[in-house]
Design a protein around this motif. Structure first.
Motif, PDB file in Angstrom:
ATOM      1  N   GLU A  99       0.823  -1.208   0.000  1.00 31.04           N
ATOM      2  CA  GLU A  99       0.000   0.000   0.000  1.00 31.04           C
ATOM      3  C   GLU A  99       0.856   1.257   0.000  1.00 31.04           C
ATOM      4  O   GLU A  99       0.425   2.318  -0.469  1.00 31.04           O
ATOM      5  N   GLY A 100       2.088   1.137   0.486  1.00 29.91           N
ATOM      6  CA  GLY A 100       2.996   2.287   0.458  1.00 29.91           C
ATOM      7  C   GLY A 100       3.448   2.648  -0.938  1.00 29.91           C
ATOM      8  O   GLY A 100       3.922   3.757  -1.189  1.00 29.91           O
ATOM      9  N   GLU A 101       3.292   1.698  -1.880  1.00 33.00           N
ATOM     10  CA  GLU A 101       3.664   1.981  -3.267  1.00 33.00           C
ATOM     11  C   GLU A 101       2.689   2.933  -3.927  1.00 33.00           C
ATOM     12  O   GLU A 101       3.014   3.594  -4.908  1.00 33.00           O
ATOM     13  N   SER A 102       1.466   3.012  -3.381  1.00 33.16           N
ATOM     14  CA  SER A 102       0.451   3.854  -4.024  1.00 33.16           C
ATOM     15  C   SER A 102       0.045   5.068  -3.189  1.00 33.16           C
ATOM     16  O   SER A 102      -0.662   5.925  -3.662  1.00 33.16           O
ATOM     17  N   ARG A 103       0.498   5.143  -1.916  1.00 31.65           N
ATOM     18  CA  ARG A 103       0.198   6.331  -1.104  1.00 31.65           C
ATOM     19  C   ARG A 103       1.304   6.581  -0.102  1.00 31.65           C
ATOM     20  O   ARG A 103       2.060   5.678   0.246  1.00 31.65           O
ATOM     21  N   THR A 104       1.373   7.813   0.320  1.00 27.02           N
ATOM     22  CA  THR A 104       2.503   8.231   1.157  1.00 27.02           C
ATOM     23  C   THR A 104       2.340   7.788   2.599  1.00 27.02           C
ATOM     24  O   THR A 104       3.314   7.460   3.271  1.00 27.02           O
ATOM     25  N   GLN A 105       1.118   7.771   3.116  1.00 26.55           N
ATOM     26  CA  GLN A 105       0.898   7.373   4.506  1.00 26.55           C
ATOM     27  C   GLN A 105       0.023   6.124   4.556  1.00 26.55           C
ATOM     28  O   GLN A 105      -0.985   6.034   3.868  1.00 26.55           O
ATOM     29  N   VAL A 106       0.436   5.161   5.384  1.00 28.19           N
ATOM     30  CA  VAL A 106      -0.309   3.917   5.524  1.00 28.19           C
ATOM     31  C   VAL A 106      -0.664   3.722   6.990  1.00 28.19           C
ATOM     32  O   VAL A 106       0.207   3.760   7.865  1.00 28.19           O
ATOM     33  N   LEU A 107      -1.952   3.538   7.258  1.00 26.36           N
ATOM     34  CA  LEU A 107      -2.420   3.345   8.623  1.00 26.36           C
ATOM     35  C   LEU A 107      -2.016   1.967   9.131  1.00 26.36           C
ATOM     36  O   LEU A 107      -2.182   0.963   8.445  1.00 26.36           O
ATOM     37  N   SER A 108      -1.465   1.890  10.312  1.00 29.92           N
ATOM     38  CA  SER A 108      -1.011   0.612  10.866  1.00 29.92           C
ATOM     39  C   SER A 108      -2.163  -0.126  11.518  1.00 29.92           C
ATOM     40  O   SER A 108      -2.958   0.453  12.253  1.00 29.92           O
ATOM     41  N   PHE A 109      -2.269  -1.423  11.226  1.00 30.34           N
ATOM     42  CA  PHE A 109      -3.286  -2.266  11.837  1.00 30.34           C
ATOM     43  C   PHE A 109      -2.751  -2.989  13.075  1.00 30.34           C
ATOM     44  O   PHE A 109      -3.501  -3.592  13.814  1.00 30.34           O
ATOM     45  N   LEU A 110      -1.428  -2.962  13.274  1.00 30.50           N
ATOM     46  CA  LEU A 110      -0.805  -3.741  14.340  1.00 30.50           C
ATOM     47  C   LEU A 110      -0.078  -2.785  15.276  1.00 30.50           C
ATOM     48  O   LEU A 110       0.966  -2.234  14.936  1.00 30.50           O
ATOM     49  N   SER A 111      -0.628  -2.588  16.468  1.00 30.88           N
ATOM     50  CA  SER A 111      -0.030  -1.624  17.393  1.00 30.88           C
ATOM     51  C   SER A 111       1.143  -2.245  18.140  1.00 30.88           C
ATOM     52  O   SER A 111       1.221  -3.466  18.326  1.00 30.88           O
ATOM     53  N   THR A 112       2.064  -1.396  18.570  1.00 37.63           N
ATOM     54  CA  THR A 112       3.230  -1.847  19.338  1.00 37.63           C
ATOM     55  C   THR A 112       2.799  -2.507  20.633  1.00 37.63           C
ATOM     56  O   THR A 112       3.315  -3.565  21.021  1.00 37.63           O
ATOM     57  N   ALA A 113       1.819  -1.894  21.297  1.00 33.47           N
ATOM     58  CA  ALA A 113       1.361  -2.429  22.583  1.00 33.47           C
ATOM     59  C   ALA A 113       0.780  -3.828  22.424  1.00 33.47           C
ATOM     60  O   ALA A 113       1.050  -4.730  23.226  1.00 33.47           O
ATOM     61  N   TYR A 114      -0.003  -4.018  21.368  1.00 31.04           N
ATOM     62  CA  TYR A 114      -0.610  -5.332  21.118  1.00 31.04           C
ATOM     63  C   TYR A 114       0.470  -6.386  20.881  1.00 31.04           C
ATOM     64  O   TYR A 114       0.442  -7.473  21.458  1.00 31.04           O
ATOM     65  N   ALA A 115       1.447  -6.057  20.014  1.00 34.70           N
ATOM     66  CA  ALA A 115       2.494  -7.015  19.679  1.00 34.70           C
ATOM     67  C   ALA A 115       3.306  -7.394  20.915  1.00 34.70           C
ATOM     68  O   ALA A 115       3.600  -8.578  21.154  1.00 34.70           O
ATOM     69  N   GLU A 116       3.691  -6.399  21.731  1.00 32.69           N
ATOM     70  CA  GLU A 116       4.492  -6.685  22.916  1.00 32.69           C
ATOM     71  C   GLU A 116       3.703  -7.499  23.937  1.00 32.69           C
ATOM     72  O   GLU A 116       4.256  -8.395  24.598  1.00 32.69           O
ATOM     73  N   GLN A 117       2.423  -7.211  24.045  1.00 33.39           N
ATOM     74  CA  GLN A 117       1.583  -7.979  24.978  1.00 33.39           C
ATOM     75  C   GLN A 117       1.498  -9.441  24.560  1.00 33.39           C
ATOM     76  O   GLN A 117       1.627 -10.347  25.393  1.00 33.39           O
ATOM     77  N   ARG A 118       1.312  -9.668  23.235  1.00 34.77           N
ATOM     78  CA  ARG A 118       1.229 -11.049  22.737  1.00 34.77           C
ATOM     79  C   ARG A 118       2.544 -11.791  22.953  1.00 34.77           C
ATOM     80  O   ARG A 118       2.562 -12.963  23.343  1.00 34.77           O
ATOM     81  N   ILE A 119       3.673 -11.126  22.697  1.00 33.93           N
ATOM     82  CA  ILE A 119       4.980 -11.768  22.882  1.00 33.93           C
ATOM     83  C   ILE A 119       5.164 -12.161  24.344  1.00 33.93           C
ATOM     84  O   ILE A 119       5.626 -13.265  24.656  1.00 33.93           O
ATOM     85  N   GLN A 120       4.800 -11.259  25.255  1.00 36.22           N
ATOM     86  CA  GLN A 120       4.963 -11.536  26.687  1.00 36.22           C
ATOM     87  C   GLN A 120       4.086 -12.717  27.111  1.00 36.22           C
ATOM     88  O   GLN A 120       4.518 -13.598  27.876  1.00 36.22           O
ATOM     89  N   GLU A 121       2.853 -12.771  26.583  1.00 33.85           N
ATOM     90  CA  GLU A 121       1.960 -13.877  26.929  1.00 33.85           C
ATOM     91  C   GLU A 121       2.543 -15.217  26.462  1.00 33.85           C
ATOM     92  O   GLU A 121       2.499 -16.214  27.187  1.00 33.85           O
ATOM     93  N   ILE A 122       3.080 -15.224  25.249  1.00 29.07           N
ATOM     94  CA  ILE A 122       3.659 -16.458  24.705  1.00 29.07           C
ATOM     95  C   ILE A 122       4.894 -16.853  25.504  1.00 29.07           C
ATOM     96  O   ILE A 122       5.104 -18.036  25.817  1.00 29.07           O
ATOM     97  N   LEU A 123       5.733 -15.854  25.864  1.00 26.81           N
ATOM     98  CA  LEU A 123       6.925 -16.123  26.673  1.00 26.81           C
ATOM     99  C   LEU A 123       6.554 -16.746  28.003  1.00 26.81           C
ATOM    100  O   LEU A 123       7.144 -17.750  28.426  1.00 26.81           O
ATOM    101  N   ASP A 124       5.610 -16.144  28.696  1.00 25.20           N
ATOM    102  CA  ASP A 124       5.186 -16.654  30.010  1.00 25.20           C
ATOM    103  C   ASP A 124       4.696 -18.097  29.896  1.00 25.20           C
ATOM    104  O   ASP A 124       4.995 -18.948  30.744  1.00 25.20           O
TER     105      ASP A 124
END
Length: 1130
Positions: A99-124
């Motif tokens: 999508e970055g090939e056709s527009r300058t700004q791309v809205l993120s669907f994956l937040s940093t907080a969500y990703a870190e929370q999931r990693i921590q849950e899997i680690l535990d």
């Protein structure tokens, strides 16, 4: 094979690929861009690596230790979660890139907080799981990270050992008519699973003596679901060689009964589990019309079933002797190596065979495991394994099968376990299974091979290990015991809704399948839609009714809202007209099957599924186009648009640089391909048969990887030149070159160089319109000479007067089929008798041909064959308006020509004279004559000792039949559409005639009918169909012979009543069928006491009068044991 047999654990490859993905540049760049905590990711990698150390030990112990098995399942579940997270990160990185090939700004669907929370849950969770390994006594071993796929072995049909005596007994039973009162004999073969019941049945089924003895043969894999409709359909498909889509059991049974009439048949019902006697009685209703000596072989593990179905004593299949098991083992383990050269291996091998306890399936699997492995230490590892000590209480898996699985390379274990998604007996295709493996990322990447080629190797390897087996009709299956093994390995992560399951399992499963026809019987479906971690949603088989479709059609759309981790989704055959916008939520989806749905368009939401590799739209009849945004699916590898009404392929499809297969078969409204199709440099297979293309795109020679090109359309002034075919050196399969009249320069054909394309099996050549220059057309055809490896040749609308010498040349020794159609200027046939392997020949539309003579059989050269057409089984001539004489070389009556010909069809050859016709056709079983008036009025004196079926269609000069003596061995005659036929002769009939069918021959039913059938004392079956004449009372008294046992009256629209006295004389009548006789108002009085079955179908007046207990005709029929009115038994 690799030097060491011990393969990695199931999860080893999953862990390695997960660690590799975490270290990939795409993931690292994305994580840094999102400022994720890299320390968490490093911890996750370390934790995964530490888990890998004990996997081999855990996998070996799980079969005896349930606690270890539970621990492995918990670890597997955590790894699945980790894979989902990493795949989400990969997908988000891919989306941002595209999508970055056709527009300058791309809205993120994956937040940093969500990703870190999931990693921590899997680690535990991993920390907790790995703490348990010491309590379970699991030991560390070397990770199997570097293991690759061993060399794939050629797949061969394995020999059968130790069953000669068993085969001899059963074959003798088949070839010997039962002396009892049973018209049909049922022979049960009983034995435990894996003992070789199916193999023995296959051996018998394919025996040459058995093939010759029976007119009809059919094989049905029954398994645990005794589906009468499916079994009947399967038999019908075998008998007619046509796909059967009808769901009306009554119609199917009537049709099957007609087809079996007075024919000796052999059916095999393999792997029967049904104990319901009513089901068995209902199924065999159709079989009663067959000839005496018809047989059914039943294979089952259950003695009660065998006793219920059998008419002869059960045949108990015994365990194989140790020596026979050794021979089978040698066949699979040593391949072409002589075991005498390896005495150490022979000693160990014999001990392994002894442990298999006479079970051929176990021997075969272990033989495949040790195939070409020459290291005695590895053989000893198998021999000394603790698994041999397992009891049935500990595990219901055969030890030998478990060892065959345990020593698989880890990447193959995952592929094998995935196959537990198929129910027992399910037939699957290699190509589709490979696509499903790809969707689950189960195929390891290879530098020089495509994913499809890797999948092909994996499949062939599992086939060589006997974990897959070829099905008798099509595709592949797994033996029931192997299926149990796959289910044991996959555990609760694979859920088959057809089996019993708990709500907890439904919420935990990662892979789901069900048979569509069983949906109305399922409960607790709500639990499925609470499972957001499902990866595969796979309906299988066909819907049995509209209700089955509606039951889940609306629920299937809930999938897109809740199951966001899906990799593979099939909605095939459901009545879905529109896909919701929520489909865009399925961002991880790689495989989408919308075949045979009612979708009208592909929404933009589907075009944002950037991971999609496989898109199946076959038979979407309402689909007429694709959106331009489809080009966003840059990872697409397989696109099936066949049997759709698509009119144009958007040029954006040329963005699919990874596209491997493009299927456009039967897109009858498609007239052009994308201009830049040649940009698809990785395309291997393109199918464009039965389209309306006018030309090929330019520069196709750039597609160097192309292996399948179904069609090439020659254009005159534009498009790709035929000489570009030169570049396609690896073409396989079939090729149809059409519009050859557009060839301008014959030199272009020579440059195409078809002679060098040694992998082509089939070649079709076609011209349109009338030939302007017959000499040029001959030069064109001469330049199109293919490689001598060709198996099938088809030439249509050729305008030359003669064929070039290569057509029919004896060097084409593998040619099995030739079709020559509408070659209107040809006055001579090519010399086809020299083709030694030719089995099927169709010749039609030769307007100029008057005589078939010696040129048809031999060219008279030094290489001429002694027995022309020595392998020919089917011969058809059609639309030959001037053909008068058919001569045979070598003198009639000698077994030199057509010695194997079984079927002869003659269609619209009005001048062909019976006086100039081959008389000696020793193997002929079926003769069909249509529109050949001269032939039927001068019927040849055939010497055909095994001819049993004669069919005559649309011979309008035939007024009396028969004209001359017919061969006495004919058992069945059909006469259709002979409008002037007004009488039957009292002489000339076959003395063994058992069945007569009369259809659409109105003059036969004029007053004072001249049928003269009373002398036909062997006639037992009479069918009368589609008569429009008014029949006030039918039949006349004494019209039918008293030997009739079966009578059918079908579509006699003006029949008003049946003659009471005529029916009272039919003292042998057992079965009476009356269908579509809407003016028939009553049942005749005094139906014979012999009558066992009355079927009335779509006869409105009779239906009312035959109602049980209250109908006016009920007392006339109450004595009949079996009565069916409009498919309902009274």
């Amino acid at each position: 094979m690799a030097a060491e047999l011990v393969a990695g654990a199931f999860l080893s490859v999953s862990l390695r690929m997960l660690v590799e993905k975490l270290a990939s540049q795409e993931v690292v760049d994305f994580i840094r861009g999102k400022k994720l905590n890299e320390g968490l990711l490093n911890k996750l990698k370390i934790m995964l690596l530490s888990a890998n150390g004990v996997l081999n030990d855990a996998e070996e112990k799980q079969i005896k230790n349930r606690a270890v098995r539970q621990w492995l399942n918990e670890l597997k579940d955590a790894i699945y979660d980790a894979e989902d997270l990493v795949y989400e990160i990969e997908t988000e990185a891919l989306r941002c890139k595209i999508e970055g090939e056709s527009r300058t700004q791309v809205l993120s669907f994956l937040s940093t907080a969500y990703a870190e929370q999931r990693i921590q849950e899997i680690l535990d969770r991993l920390v907790f799981i790995l703490r348990q390994k010491n309590f379970l006594g699991l030991k560390e071993s070397v990770p199997d990270f570097l293991r690759r796929l061993p060399t794939t072995f050629l797949v061969e049909e394995c020999s059968v050992y130790g069953r000669d005596a068993d085969k001899r007994v059963i074959v003798n039973l088949l070839l010997t008519d039962d002396n009892s009162d049973n018209k049909l004999s049922v022979i049960p073969i009983v034995g435990m699973g894996g003992i070789g019941k199916t193999m023995l049945a296959q051996l018998i089924y394919n025996d040459d003596r058995v093939k010759k003895h029976f007119d009809i043969k059919a094989w049905v894999f029954v398994s645990d679901e005794f589906d009468i409709l499916r079994i009947t359909q399967t038999i019908l498909e075998s008998v007619t060689s046509q796909k059967c889509y009808c769901k009306d059991l009554n119609h199917l049974q009537v049709k099957l009964k007609d087809l079996l009439l007075e024919k000796k048949f052999l059916f095999v019902l393999d792997d029967v589990w049904n104990e319901d006697y009513i089901y068995w009685c209902t199924l065999k209703t159709s079989f009663g019309s067959g000839a005496c000596g018809s047989k059914i072989i039943v294979t089952t593990r259950n003695e009660r079933i065998a006793r219920m179905m059998g008419t002869v004593p059960n045949y108990y299949l015994q365990l194989m002797t140790e020596e026979d098991c050794w021979s089978l083992f040698v066949r699979h383990a040593f391949d072409s190596v002589d075991p005498i050269a390896y005495p150490d291996l022979e000693e160990i091998g014999r001990q392994i065979v002894r442990k298999c306890k006479g079970l051929p399936l176990a021997v075969k699997c272990l033989g495949g495991l040790l195939r070409s492995e020459l290291n005695p230490r590895e053989w000893e590892n198998v021999l000394m394994s603790d698994v041999w000590e397992l009891s049935e209480k500990e595990c219901n898996i055969l030890p030998a099968l478990w060892l065959s699985y345990f020593y698989l390379p880890s990447h193959l274990k995952r592929c094998f376990a995935y196959c537990s998604i198929f129910p027992k007996g399910y037939q699957f295709e290699k190509e589709n299974l490979t696509l499903l493996w790809m969707s689950e990322n189960l195929l390891e990447p290879h530098q020089r091979k495509s994913a499809e080629e890797v999948g092909d190797e994996y499949f062939n390897y599992l086939l060589s290990r006997s974990l897959f087996q070829r099905h008798e009709t099509w595709g592949f299956t797994m033996h029931d015991l192997v299926n149990d093994l796959a289910k044991f390995v996959s555990g609760d992560f694979v859920l088959r809704l057809d089996d019993s399951y708990s709500l907890d399992v439904a919420k935990k499963a990662r892979y789901l399948s069900y048979m569509r026809r069983n949906i109305p019987n399922m409960k607790n479906l709500d639990a499925l839609f609470e499972n957001k971690y499902l990866r595969t949603f796979l309906p299988l088989g066909c819907c049995s009714s509209l209700n089955s479709q509606q039951e889940l059609s609306f629920r299937c759309l809930e999938v897109s809202k809740t199951m966001q981790y899906l990799r593979a989704l099939s909605l095939s055959e459901y009545s879905i007209t529109k896909l919701p916008n929520s489909f865009g939520n399925l961002r991880l989806l790689r495989y989408l099957d919308l075949s045979s749905t009612d979708v009208r368009e592909i929404p933009y939401s589907v075009c944002t599924l950037y991971n999609l590799q496989t898109l199946l739209l076959k038979s979407c009849q309402n689909l007429s186009g694709l959106p331009h945004s489809i080009g966003k699916l840059k990872h697409l590898r397989y696109l099936d648009l066949s049997y759709t009404k698509i009119k144009e392929i958007p040029d954006t499809v040329c963005n699919f640089h990874n596209l491997y297969t493009l299927l456009l078969s039967s897109c009858t409204m498609l007239t052009r391909l994308p201009t830049n199709l040649a940009c698809l440099s990785n395309l291997r297979h393109i199918h464009i048969e039965r389209t309306c293309l006018k030309e090929m795109p330019l520069h196709m020679s750039r597609m160097k990887c192309l292996r399948t090109l179904s069609d090439f359309v020659v254009s005159k002034d534009s498009g790709c030149n035929i000489k570009e075919l030169k570049e396609f050196q690896s073409l396989h399969g079939s090729l149809f070159i059409s519009r050859l009249q557009n060839i301008v320069d014959v030199e272009d054909i020579l440059k195409a160089n078809l002679k060098d394309k040694s992998c082509l099996d089939q070649l079709s050549l076609g011209w349109d319109g009338n030939a302007d220059d017959s000499q040029k057309e001959r030069e064109v055809l001469n330049g199109l000479q293919p490689h001598t490896n060709l198996k099938k040749l088809c030439i249509r609308n050729y305008g030359g007067t003669r064929f070039p010498n290569w057509v029919g040349h004896h060097s084409f020794c593998g040619m099995v089929e030739v079709v020559l159609s509408n070659c209107r200027n040809c006055y001579l046939l090519p010399t086809l008798g020299q083709l030694p392997s030719l089995e099927r020949l169709d010749v039609g539309g030769f307007d100029m041909l008057e005589t078939i003579g010696e040129e048809f059989y031999s060219d008279g050269g030094s290489c001429s064959v002694a027995k022309p057409f020595k392998s020919l089984k089917y011969l058809g001539f059609s639309k030959m308006p001037q053909w008068k004489k058919w001569s045979v070389v070598g003198g009639d009556g000698e077994d030199k020509v057509f010695s194997c010909l079984k079927k002869l069809n003659l269609f619209q050859c009005p001048k062909l004279d019976g006086a100039y016709f081959p008389h000696y056709l020793p193997a002929l079983t079926s003769l069909r004559i249509s529109g050949c008036d001269q032939l039927v009025t001068s019927f040849p004196r055939l010497k055909s000792p095994v001819l049993h079926l004669l069919m005559i269609f649309n011979c309008q000069e035939l007024w009396s039949f028969p004209r001359g003596d017919l061969p006495s061995n004919i058992r069945s005659i059909e006469i259709h559409g002979c409008k002037k036929l007004e009488s039957f002769s009292g002489e000339g009939w076959p003395s063994n005639l058992k069945s007569l069918l009369i259809s659409d021959c109105g003059k036969l039913f004029a007053p004072d009918m001249k049928w003269n059938l009373q002398a036909l004392t062997s006639l037992t079956s009479l069918r009368i169909i589609s008569i429009e004449e008014s029949l006030v009372s039918f039949p006349e008294e004494g019209l039918f012979p008293t030997t009739l046992t079966h009578l059918e009256l079908n579509n006699l629209q003006n029949l008003k009543s049946l003659n009471d006295k005529a029916f009272q004389h039919l003292i042998s009548l057992k079965e009476l069928r009356i269908s579509f006789c809407n003016k028939l108002w009553c049942i005749p009085e005094g139906l014979p006491a012999s009558l066992c079955l009355l079927v009335v179908y779509e006869c409105d007046l009779l239906k009312q009068r035959c109602q049980r207990g209250i109908g006016e005709d009920w007392l006339k029929i109450a004595h009949i044991p079996c009565i069916q009115i409009d498919q309902e038994s009274l």
